[in-house]
Write a protein that holds these residues in place. Structure first.
Motif, PDB file in Angstrom:
ATOM      1  N   PHE A 165       0.811  -1.220   0.000  1.00  0.00           N
ATOM      2  CA  PHE A 165       0.000   0.000   0.000  1.00  0.00           C
ATOM      3  C   PHE A 165       0.845   1.270   0.000  1.00  0.00           C
ATOM      4  N   ASP A 166       2.168   1.090  -0.079  1.00  0.00           N
ATOM      5  CA  ASP A 166       3.073   2.237  -0.207  1.00  0.00           C
ATOM      6  C   ASP A 166       3.463   2.487  -1.663  1.00  0.00           C
ATOM      7  N   LEU A 167       3.070   1.582  -2.565  1.00  0.00           N
ATOM      8  CA  LEU A 167       3.440   1.749  -3.975  1.00  0.00           C
ATOM      9  C   LEU A 167       2.745   2.979  -4.558  1.00  0.00           C
ATOM     10  N   SER A 168       3.507   3.809  -5.243  1.00  0.00           N
ATOM     11  CA  SER A 168       2.907   4.953  -5.934  1.00  0.00           C
ATOM     12  C   SER A 168       2.691   4.641  -7.415  1.00  0.00           C
ATOM     13  N   GLU A 169       3.419   3.657  -7.909  1.00  0.00           N
ATOM     14  CA  GLU A 169       3.324   3.258  -9.311  1.00  0.00           C
ATOM     15  C   GLU A 169       2.505   1.974  -9.417  1.00  0.00           C
ATOM     16  N   GLN A 170       1.511   1.969 -10.280  1.00  0.00           N
ATOM     17  CA  GLN A 170       0.697   0.763 -10.449  1.00  0.00           C
ATOM     18  C   GLN A 170       1.503  -0.338 -11.115  1.00  0.00           C
ATOM     19  N   PRO A 171       1.494  -1.538 -10.548  1.00  0.00           N
ATOM     20  CA  PRO A 171       2.205  -2.649 -11.191  1.00  0.00           C
ATOM     21  C   PRO A 171       1.628  -2.937 -12.578  1.00  0.00           C
ATOM     22  N   ALA A 172       2.500  -3.012 -13.561  1.00  0.00           N
ATOM     23  CA  ALA A 172       2.045  -3.391 -14.902  1.00  0.00           C
ATOM     24  C   ALA A 172       1.676  -4.874 -14.921  1.00  0.00           C
ATOM     25  N   HIS A 173       2.518  -5.678 -14.263  1.00  0.00           N
ATOM     26  CA  HIS A 173       2.262  -7.117 -14.152  1.00  0.00           C
ATOM     27  C   HIS A 173       2.675  -7.543 -12.746  1.00  0.00           C
ATOM     28  N   LEU A 174       1.678  -7.831 -11.911  1.00  0.00           N
ATOM     29  CA  LEU A 174       1.928  -8.222 -10.524  1.00  0.00           C
ATOM     30  C   LEU A 174       2.022  -9.736 -10.422  1.00  0.00           C
ATOM     31  N   LEU A 175       3.185 -10.205  -9.972  1.00  0.00           N
ATOM     32  CA  LEU A 175       3.359 -11.618  -9.656  1.00  0.00           C
ATOM     33  C   LEU A 175       3.018 -11.806  -8.184  1.00  0.00           C
ATOM     34  N   VAL A 176       2.099 -12.710  -7.891  1.00  0.00           N
ATOM     35  CA  VAL A 176       1.673 -12.947  -6.508  1.00  0.00           C
ATOM     36  C   VAL A 176       2.119 -14.340  -6.093  1.00  0.00           C
ATOM     37  N   LEU A 177       2.980 -14.385  -5.100  1.00  0.00           N
ATOM     38  CA  LEU A 177       3.497 -15.648  -4.600  1.00  0.00           C
ATOM     39  C   LEU A 177       2.634 -16.078  -3.417  1.00  0.00           C
ATOM     40  N   GLY A 178       1.739 -17.037  -3.649  1.00  0.00           N
ATOM     41  CA  GLY A 178       0.844 -17.502  -2.600  1.00  0.00           C
ATOM     42  C   GLY A 178      -0.619 -17.308  -2.970  1.00  0.00           C
ATOM     43  N   GLY A 179      -1.413 -18.385  -2.871  1.00  0.00           N
ATOM     44  CA  GLY A 179      -2.817 -18.341  -3.251  1.00  0.00           C
ATOM     45  C   GLY A 179      -3.765 -18.436  -2.077  1.00  0.00           C
ATOM     46  N   GLY A 180      -3.339 -17.892  -0.916  1.00  0.00           N
ATOM     47  CA  GLY A 180      -4.227 -17.817   0.239  1.00  0.00           C
ATOM     48  C   GLY A 180      -5.077 -16.567   0.171  1.00  0.00           C
ATOM     49  N   PRO A 181      -5.848 -16.282   1.244  1.00  0.00           N
ATOM     50  CA  PRO A 181      -6.759 -15.133   1.224  1.00  0.00           C
ATOM     51  C   PRO A 181      -6.091 -13.798   0.913  1.00  0.00           C
ATOM     52  N   ILE A 182      -4.948 -13.500   1.528  1.00  0.00           N
ATOM     53  CA  ILE A 182      -4.300 -12.207   1.308  1.00  0.00           C
ATOM     54  C   ILE A 182      -3.861 -12.064  -0.141  1.00  0.00           C
ATOM     55  N   GLY A 183      -3.179 -13.089  -0.649  1.00  0.00           N
ATOM     56  CA  GLY A 183      -2.690 -13.034  -2.021  1.00  0.00           C
ATOM     57  C   GLY A 183      -3.811 -12.931  -3.033  1.00  0.00           C
ATOM     58  N   VAL A 184      -4.880 -13.700  -2.817  1.00  0.00           N
ATOM     59  CA  VAL A 184      -5.983 -13.749  -3.771  1.00  0.00           C
ATOM     60  C   VAL A 184      -6.787 -12.447  -3.765  1.00  0.00           C
ATOM     61  N   GLU A 185      -7.049 -11.898  -2.579  1.00  0.00           N
ATOM     62  CA  GLU A 185      -7.775 -10.632  -2.493  1.00  0.00           C
ATOM     63  C   GLU A 185      -7.035  -9.516  -3.229  1.00  0.00           C
ATOM     64  N   LEU A 186      -5.736  -9.403  -2.944  1.00  0.00           N
ATOM     65  CA  LEU A 186      -4.955  -8.318  -3.553  1.00  0.00           C
ATOM     66  C   LEU A 186      -4.713  -8.571  -5.040  1.00  0.00           C
ATOM     67  N   ALA A 187      -4.640  -9.824  -5.431  1.00  0.00           N
ATOM     68  CA  ALA A 187      -4.481 -10.153  -6.854  1.00  0.00           C
ATOM     69  C   ALA A 187      -5.695  -9.672  -7.642  1.00  0.00           C
ATOM     70  N   GLN A 188      -6.898 -10.003  -7.180  1.00  0.00           N
ATOM     71  CA  GLN A 188      -8.095  -9.603  -7.909  1.00  0.00           C
ATOM     72  C   GLN A 188      -8.288  -8.096  -7.894  1.00  0.00           C
ATOM     73  N   ALA A 189      -8.001  -7.472  -6.753  1.00  0.00           N
ATOM     74  CA  ALA A 189      -8.141  -6.013  -6.678  1.00  0.00           C
ATOM     75  C   ALA A 189      -7.254  -5.337  -7.713  1.00  0.00           C
ATOM     76  N   HIS A 190      -6.012  -5.797  -7.830  1.00  0.00           N
ATOM     77  CA  HIS A 190      -5.096  -5.191  -8.806  1.00  0.00           C
ATOM     78  C   HIS A 190      -5.524  -5.492 -10.238  1.00  0.00           C
TER      79      HIS A 190
END
Length: 432
Positions: free
Chosen positions: A158-183
């Motif tokens: 939540f400190d990123l000022s630049e939007q990730p062009a391609h976000l790699l998410v390591l982990g498919g638990g609740p935190i990873g999945v929620e933030l993956a879909q939001a992005h």
């Protein structure tokens, strides 16, 4: 009377409850007040998810007869929205508020000296009871090259000022999945790499499929059975080498689970029994040293903010009212804030199948309000025994997190399914 170590949701609840009952309370916190939930977890993630849901609604606007022109995401403004939400809630958890209640707040990390003594900085505290509430943090596995890249966790995403062009998410638990879909909804390309055979392991397979279909519509690439062997820093990104090929992205989010914050507590020297997942407690949340309690992420398989709040009530009943209150997770609710949401309480669907319980199900498309809202992509399943007593419920769909509460209450108060049907329920609502 009570020394609380940790100013997250659990510790603050104990301190606020105890001080209002007339106890003398010292609270020690070396980091930001409000802990992980306010600063890095529930609050900022839900603020981002709500922003992403504006996009989700707009994708379906044409089906309602609403035409939306060119829509764009301003990632910096989304992040500012997140910080604004944190700032509005922060005073409730602040040092100033708790000192105004009468709590003695020491802004330093604390450790145990013996069963009745705590040291925080240069301050020594003597207390009848000690409550350990230091929470957890992102668990980072040793992967070759990981420390050479500027990866994010839930604490830094939540400190990123630049939007990730391609976000790699390591982990498919609740935190990873929620933030993956939001992005993904906010416009990033997203790849989730999960080491096991499926993401969101504990979720019922039929409910999960509804989420997987949504992810597929968004173009989220899900790679299962992925063992990352090496992380390589590129000139303009990051490459993950796995047993099943290489994946390149602009940013990396590590969401591979949680680990307890126990290193500073001096547990071994004082003799408090603990393990890699946290602190050993009985059903009253006492450690092996009976006047020392542990709550929240340190002491539960359910690592949620509402767990810590529930634990705080158990501890206060035991310490101040001398009531033999014990934890009972038989009606414990949890939710995953994907779009649509997943929520569950009580016995799992798989456990129900193993125990030959009856599973009742109803699709959202059979609900008139869901039809009006074009929110028919959902399902509820309810587990009942032979006598009709409600044992569990799973919901995937619009507002699932809000709808699960009535089922949690039904299980706790041992209601039968026929009692749920006897209520007069507003029409047309999803609750119906």
């Amino acid at each position: 009377d009570i020394c609380v170590i940790g100013g997250g949701s659990g510790g603050l609840s104990v301190a606020a409850g105890a001080i209002q009952m007339g106890a003398k309370v010292v609270l020690c916190e070396g980091g930001p007040m409000g802990g992980d939930c306010l600063n890095y977890g529930c609050v900022p993630s839900k603020a981002m998810i709500e922003a992403s849901r504006i996009v989700h609604k707009s994708l379906n606007a044409n089906d309602f007869g609403i035409e939306i022109g060119n829509m764009s995401t301003n990632y910096k403004k989304v992040q500012q929205h997140i910080q604004n939400v944190i700032a509005k809630i922060a005073p409730h958890d602040s040092v100033e508020r708790f000192e105004s209640l009468g709590v003695n707040v020491i802004q330093d990390y604390a450790k145990l000296i013996d069963k009745n003594t705590v040291q925080a900085g240069d301050t020594i505290i003597k207390a009848k009871y000690i409550v350990l509430a230091t929470g957890s943090r992102a668990k980072i596995f040793q992967i070759e090259g990981l420390n050479t890249v500027d990866y994010a966790t839930n604490e830094t995403i939540f400190d990123l000022s630049e939007q990730p062009a391609h976000l790699l998410v390591l982990g498919g638990g609740p935190i990873g999945v929620e933030l993956a879909q939001a992005h993904a909804l906010l416009g990033s390309k997203v790849t989730i790499l999960e080491a096991s055979s499926t993401i969101l392991g504990p979720v019922d397979a039929e409910c999960k499929q509804i989420i997987l279909n949504e992810f597929d519509k968004l173009g989220i690439n899900i790679v299962t059975d992925a063992k990352v062997t090496k992380v390589i820093k590129l000139e303009n990104g990051i490459r993950l080498e796995t047993n099943d090929g290489n994946y390149v992205g602009s940013h990396l989010l590590v969401a591979t689970g949680r680990q307890p914050n126990i290193e500073k507590l001096n547990l071994l020297e004082v003799g408090v029994k603990h393990n890699p997942k946290g602190i050993d407690v009985n059903n009253k949340l006492q450690t092996n040293i009976k006047n020392i309690y542990a709550i929240g992420d340190l002491a539960s398989p359910f690592q949620f903010t509402h767990t810590a709040g529930y634990h705080a009530g158990i501890v206060i009943q035991n310490i101040l009212f001398k009531l033999p209150a014990k934890v009972d997770y038989s009606s414990f609710p949890w939710a995953i804030y994907t779009t649509p949401e997943i929520a569950h309480t009580g016995m799992s669907i798989q456990e129900a199948k193993n125990n030959s319980a009856t599973i009742l199900s109803l699709p959202y498309k059979d609900n008139d309000r869901a039809q009006a809202a074009l929110a028919t992509n959902g399902l509820i399943k309810v587990v009942v025994d032979k006598k009709g007593y409600i044992l569990g419920a799973s919901i995937v769909g619009e507002q699932a997190g809000e709808l699960i509460t009535q089922w949690t209450m039904a299980i706790k108060h041992k209601l039968k399914i026929k009692q749920m049907t006897s209520h007069i329920i507003l029409y047309p609502t999803l609750s119906e």
